[in-house]
Write an enzyme that holds these catalytic residues in place. Structure first.
Site, PDB file in Angstrom:
ATOM      1  CD  GLU A 212     -16.543  26.229  60.056  1.00  0.00           C
ATOM      2  OE1 GLU A 212     -17.693  25.969  60.592  1.00  0.00           O
ATOM      3  OE2 GLU A 212     -16.184  25.982  59.001  1.00  0.00           O
ATOM      4  CB  CYS A 250     -21.538  27.169  66.669  1.00  0.00           C
ATOM      5  SG  CYS A 250     -20.886  25.539  66.231  1.00  0.00           S
TER       6      CYS A 250
END
Lengths: 488, 477
Positions: A212, A250
């Site tokens: 990720e 993110c």
């Protein structure tokens, strides 16, 4: 802890896994319930460490981390039995009598690396998936959020089965040592640079990984007809930039794309929203550490970048705080536009027409998410069909994180592998097909020695031509296959 | 190579691989290739592997055709976005999952089913709308040459390219940036592929091998069971198949009966002189021939041979060979055999076999022959493998509804049927909200007042009623 210490800790987890203890529904349920209890009983402590590590306001800490985790756990507990049941599979007639299903089984002993920006959430979300799917797990929280890491290390073993679920604290050295051991899966959240290191290490053991990562998540801001919609959109935009961890997310909005004729209005609206919501820095997170603070300040050093600041720009090194800052058309080759910002600096890039945003985004690495503030169906269609990203969200920001029915994960440079909801369960499972045949029906033409008739029967069966098959079987059809490769 | 990949990427970026019509055209082209060039395919398979015609047709051509037809039939469904519910925390939103191609992918296939193992991933990649490079195995040179010569005549070469070659060419290919690498082959090379992919953060699917065990219960229809097992072993490229039974585990008491049944079946299938039977593939190369004879020639092994053992080096043929009770640490029990040798390991009771299997790397498939339901359940529960088949062998490969892939040492990722489409797709979540339902209170944003906090908690905790009350200020602390 030395390497040997680590090895024995992991070996213990493996022994426990191999005993079969973690596979039962009861064990998984008990662990998930224990985690829920941990979140309920230690909510104060958790909000405290998040304040310590990142200056998060209690509300932010609850909304983004503690509360979100509770939601995940409730969802997992509600659905666990269903997720664990085998999925029946339909088979074609020719396979009769065969019964088949897909059985999910745990992979074994998994390693979870989490990042510092949502140090609780990103540590426990994958862990929940690992537990729900019956694995033993080792969690290495980020050392850049030390208070949270320490809390996890002290509380998790108290609430959960400490033989099967381990928390190991440490920095890059410990991570390296962990990466040398053999895992059944590695789940990594962090930067692309470290992602490469993780995957390279995993390759030695053929360990599957989920990465990720991040990227520059753009927000496309189209003109909106109604003033109210515009207002709400700008608020959501601002929330999507500064409201969560001060831009260090993110999935945070990295930069904006807007038509040049609306840029000025947008800047004014944003300034208004910043004043309304973000004037009190106590309600915003701070920059995680000096290194990242310096990195962000350096982004503003470039003269043409500094010149493009239209709002904000002030920094407070003692408090590690940078105020919400807007830049208008910084140079596209400056670092602020080539690297992921991960901070409260918001470049606005103006375009001749909003449709150019599609090309702009396509020319760059695939981000984790693309935000589109638009009700224009044509533009939306183009965004969906002509760009690629982990996710697309229209008219809002960040909320995809709490939606358990959609997969969360990247593509290309933003990573691979998905989780949340059932996707977490599947991420840490081996979906094993199980087919059962009986001895009842036996077809002799399956076996050698081969001859033309058997071959013809097989051809019919393969074409699902049952009629010809039966005729051939009864000798009522000629086999007339000819080939130059005559083997009989 | 870089130019090649750049060209493919440019083609991909024009969007030409996206439309349903393009994908269908490619798959129809592939189907035509299989129909019109069947003769050339069979010839290539015969040259490369001396594959018996029926086997070549059944395992390579017909399976590939079936896979292609299945994809053609289902593609429209696969391409459709999937609507999913969204929840209260994201109230008033619609959500769907949209599949999109990954981009430019690399498919590296193996030598043992050189045709099918290239076509199957090709179909998946094309169905999902990718551009690609296919690198067939150089160890099956005729089939590789077949692809290089004929495939371009049937597909869009601006998006689908074949690159032939060995280690050098493969290494060069692996240095490029791909959006996915799909590799079928050995664990050793699988590691190299994954490490190369790591540099570009490229996701990989690795279809590797392993020692597929067969647990044989005494309570079975022996004749049928042995025939099925035998055809799965020697009828699959003479044991050179990733899902072929590698070794058998049975009870000490049952072993002699099993050996006798095996001998009888082998005679029935391949006659008195199996080395001369046309129904057995040969060993692919002299390297592999030597590897296999080394297994047989290891110290203490020759006396364990209870059937077969014959070999013909000139023609690279090895007869079906059965061994009984080889030491657990012998070479033949260490590495994947990938050949016509079948060791039988005996245990006191069958349940002991589960631990034996689990003490080894996870295989691609695990098989059990038994009528005992309880044993069956335990087997499914305890044995971890890519796939499990009860009372038959290898067949699950043929089923497009079952995911085909390994776990642990036997690989990662699955394909066949829709799983192929998924393997080469990115499932993109698309979430959409409206502006109408923004709460006046703006609970989402700071400054975080007490009231806002309560609302927020209600929303997050998902309680409609509490939320409702909270919105109207009707709440208790």
């Amino acid at each position: 802890m030395g390497v040997l210490g680590l090895e024995s800790v992991v070996a213990e987890a493996r022994t426990v896994f191999e005993s079969g203890k973690t596979r039962s529904f009861e064990w998984r349920k008990s662990q998930l319930e224990a985690l829920l209890r941990l979140l309920q009983e230690k909510e104060d402590e958790m909000c405290k460490v998040l304040k310590q590590d990142l200056g998060k306001h209690r509300v932010e800490a609850y909304r983004d981390e503690v509360g979100a985790l509770k939601k995940t756990l409730d969802n997992a507990l509600l659905n666990l039995k269903k997720w664990m049941s085998p999925e029946p599979v339909s088979l074609p007639l020719i396979a009769f009598p065969t019964v088949a299903e897909i059985v999910s089984e745990p992979l074994g002993v998994v390693l979870v690396f989490s990042s510092w920006n949502f140090p609780l959430g990103i540590a426990l979300e994958p862990l929940i998936g690992a537990i729900a799917s019956g694995n033993a797990a080792v969690l290495k929280p980020s050392e850049l959020a030390p208070a949270t890491s320490a809390l996890l290390a002290s509380e998790v073993p108290k609430y959960l089965d400490f033989e099967a679920i381990k928390v190991i604290q440490g920095g890059p050295q410990v991570a390296e040592q962990l990466l040398e051991l053999k895992w059944d899966k590695i789940f990594f959240t962090g930067s692309a640079r470290v992602g490469r290191i993780v995957m390279t290490a995993a390759a030695k053991h053929l360990t599957p990984v989920t990465l990720e990562l991040g990227g520059k998540c753009p927000a496309i801001f189209d003109s909106l007809k109604s003033a109210r919609d515009k207002k709400v959109a700008v608020e959501r935009l601002a929330g999507g930039k500064w409201g969560s961890c001060l831009g260090q997310a993110c999935i945070g909005i990295d930069y904006l794309l807007v038509e040049e004729k609306y840029a000025a209005t947008l800047v004014e609206l944003l300034k208004g929203v910043i004043k309304k919501f973000f004037s009190n820095s106590e309600h915003l997170a701070r920059i995680v550490n000096k290194q990242h603070f310096q990195r962000l300040c350096d982004l503003l050093q470039d003269r043409s970048v500094a010149a493009s600041i239209v709002h904000g720009g002030s920094v407070n090194p003692e408090k590690l705080f940078i105020e919400p800052t807007i830049l208008l058309d910084p140079p596209l080759d400056a670092e602020i536009m080539t690297e992921e910002i991960f901070g409260p600096l918001l470049p606005i890039i103006t375009l001749k027409k909003i449709e150019d945003s599609v090309e702009f985004i396509r020319a760059r690495p695939k981000p984790l998410v693309i935000y589109g503030f638009t009700n224009d169906e044509k533009l939306r269609k183009r965004i969906v069909e002509e760009t690629s990203s982990g996710c697309i969200l229209f008219n809002d920001a960040l909320i995809q994180y709490v939606c358990d029915t959609i997969p969360f994960g990247g593509v290309g440079q933003s990573g691979f592998g998905q989780y949340h909801g059932k996707f977490s369960f599947d991420n840490f499972s081996n979906r094993k097909p199980v087919a059962r045949r009986s001895f009842i029906l036996e077809l002799s033409f399956r076996y050698p020695p081969w001859n033309a008739k058997k071959f013809q029967l097989i051809r019919h069966i393969c074409r699902f031509d049952y009629f010809s098959f039966v005729l051939c079987l009864l000798g009522l059809k000629r086999h007339n296959y000819r080939s130059s490769v005559e083997v009989w | 190579m870089e130019t090649l990949v750049n060209d493919l990427r440019r083609s991909f970026q024009t969007g030409k691989t996206m439309p349903y019509e393009w994908r269908v055209a490619q798959m129809e082209g592939i189907l035509r290739l299989m129909n019109e060039r069947e003769k050339e395919i069979m010839e290539a398979l015969w040259t490369d592997l001396a594959k018996p015609r029926t086997e070549a047709y059944l395992h390579e051509i017909s399976l590939s055709k079936a896979g292609c037809k299945f994809a053609l039939k289902e593609l429209k469904n696969w391409m459709k976005p999937e609507k999913v519910p969204s929840l209260i925390a994201t109230f008033s939103s619609t959500a769907q999952i949209v599949p999109e191609p990954l981009g430019v992918v690399l498919v590296i296939s193996a030598w043992n089913y050189p045709f099918a193992l290239t076509i199957d991933p090709l179909i998946g990649a094309v169905a999902a709308g990718n551009a690609m490079v296919l690198k067939p195995s150089e160890v099956a040179p005729s089939t590789s040459a077949f692809f290089a010569k004929f495939l371009p005549q049937y597909v869009d070469t601006s998006c689908i390219q074949v690159v032939e070659g060995g280690v050098t060419e493969t290494t060069e290919l692996l240095e490029q940036k791909w959006d996915k690498i799909f590799y079928t082959g050995s664990g050793r090379v699988g590691r190299i592929v994954m490490a190369a992919a790591a540099k570009h953060l490229t996701p990989v699917a690795l279809e590797l091998g392993g020692k597929c065990p067969v647990v044989f219960d005494s309570d079975v229809n022996l004749k049928v069971a042995v025939k099925r097992m035998a055809i799965g072993k020697w009828g699959c490229n003479n044991g050179q198949a990733c899902i072929a039974p590698d070794y058998i585990i049975t009870t000490k008491s049952f072993a002699p009966k099993l050996v006798d049944a095996l001998k009888e079946t082998l005679k029935e299938f391949y006659g008195e002189n199996p080395l001369e039977s046309a129904d057995l593939s040969r060993i692919v190369s002299s390297n592999h021939f030597r590897r296999l004879t080394d297994f047989l020639d290891e110290e203490n092994i020759p006396e364990k041979i209870v059937h077969g053992g014959g070999r013909d080096e000139k023609h690279l043929k090895i007869a079906p060979t059965v061994l009984l009770d080889v030491p657990h640490d012998s070479l033949i029990m260490k590495d994947e055999i990938f050949g016509p040798l079948l060791p039988i390991i005996t245990v006191e009771k069958l349940e002991d076999s589960f631990d034996l299997i689990n003490s080894r790397p996870k295989p691609l498939a695990a098989y059990l022959f038994s009528k005992n339901k309880r044993l069956e359940e335990k087997f499914v529960q305890k044995v971890s493998a890519g796939g499990i088949l009860i009372n038959d062998v290898a067949l699950h490969v043929a089923n497009p509804h079952l995911p085909f892939g390994g776990v642990g040492e036997s690989g990662t990722g699955a394909y066949h049927g829709k799983f192929s489409f998924d393997a080469f797709s990115h499932k993109k979540a698309v979430l959409s909200r409206g502006y109408a339902t923004e709460m006046r209170i703006r609970a989402r944003y700071p400054p975080y007042t007490h009231h806002k906090q309560i609302i927020l908690r209600r929303v997050i905790d998902g309680s409609f009623i509490a939320l409702f009350l909270g919105l109207f200020g009707l709440h208790r602390d």
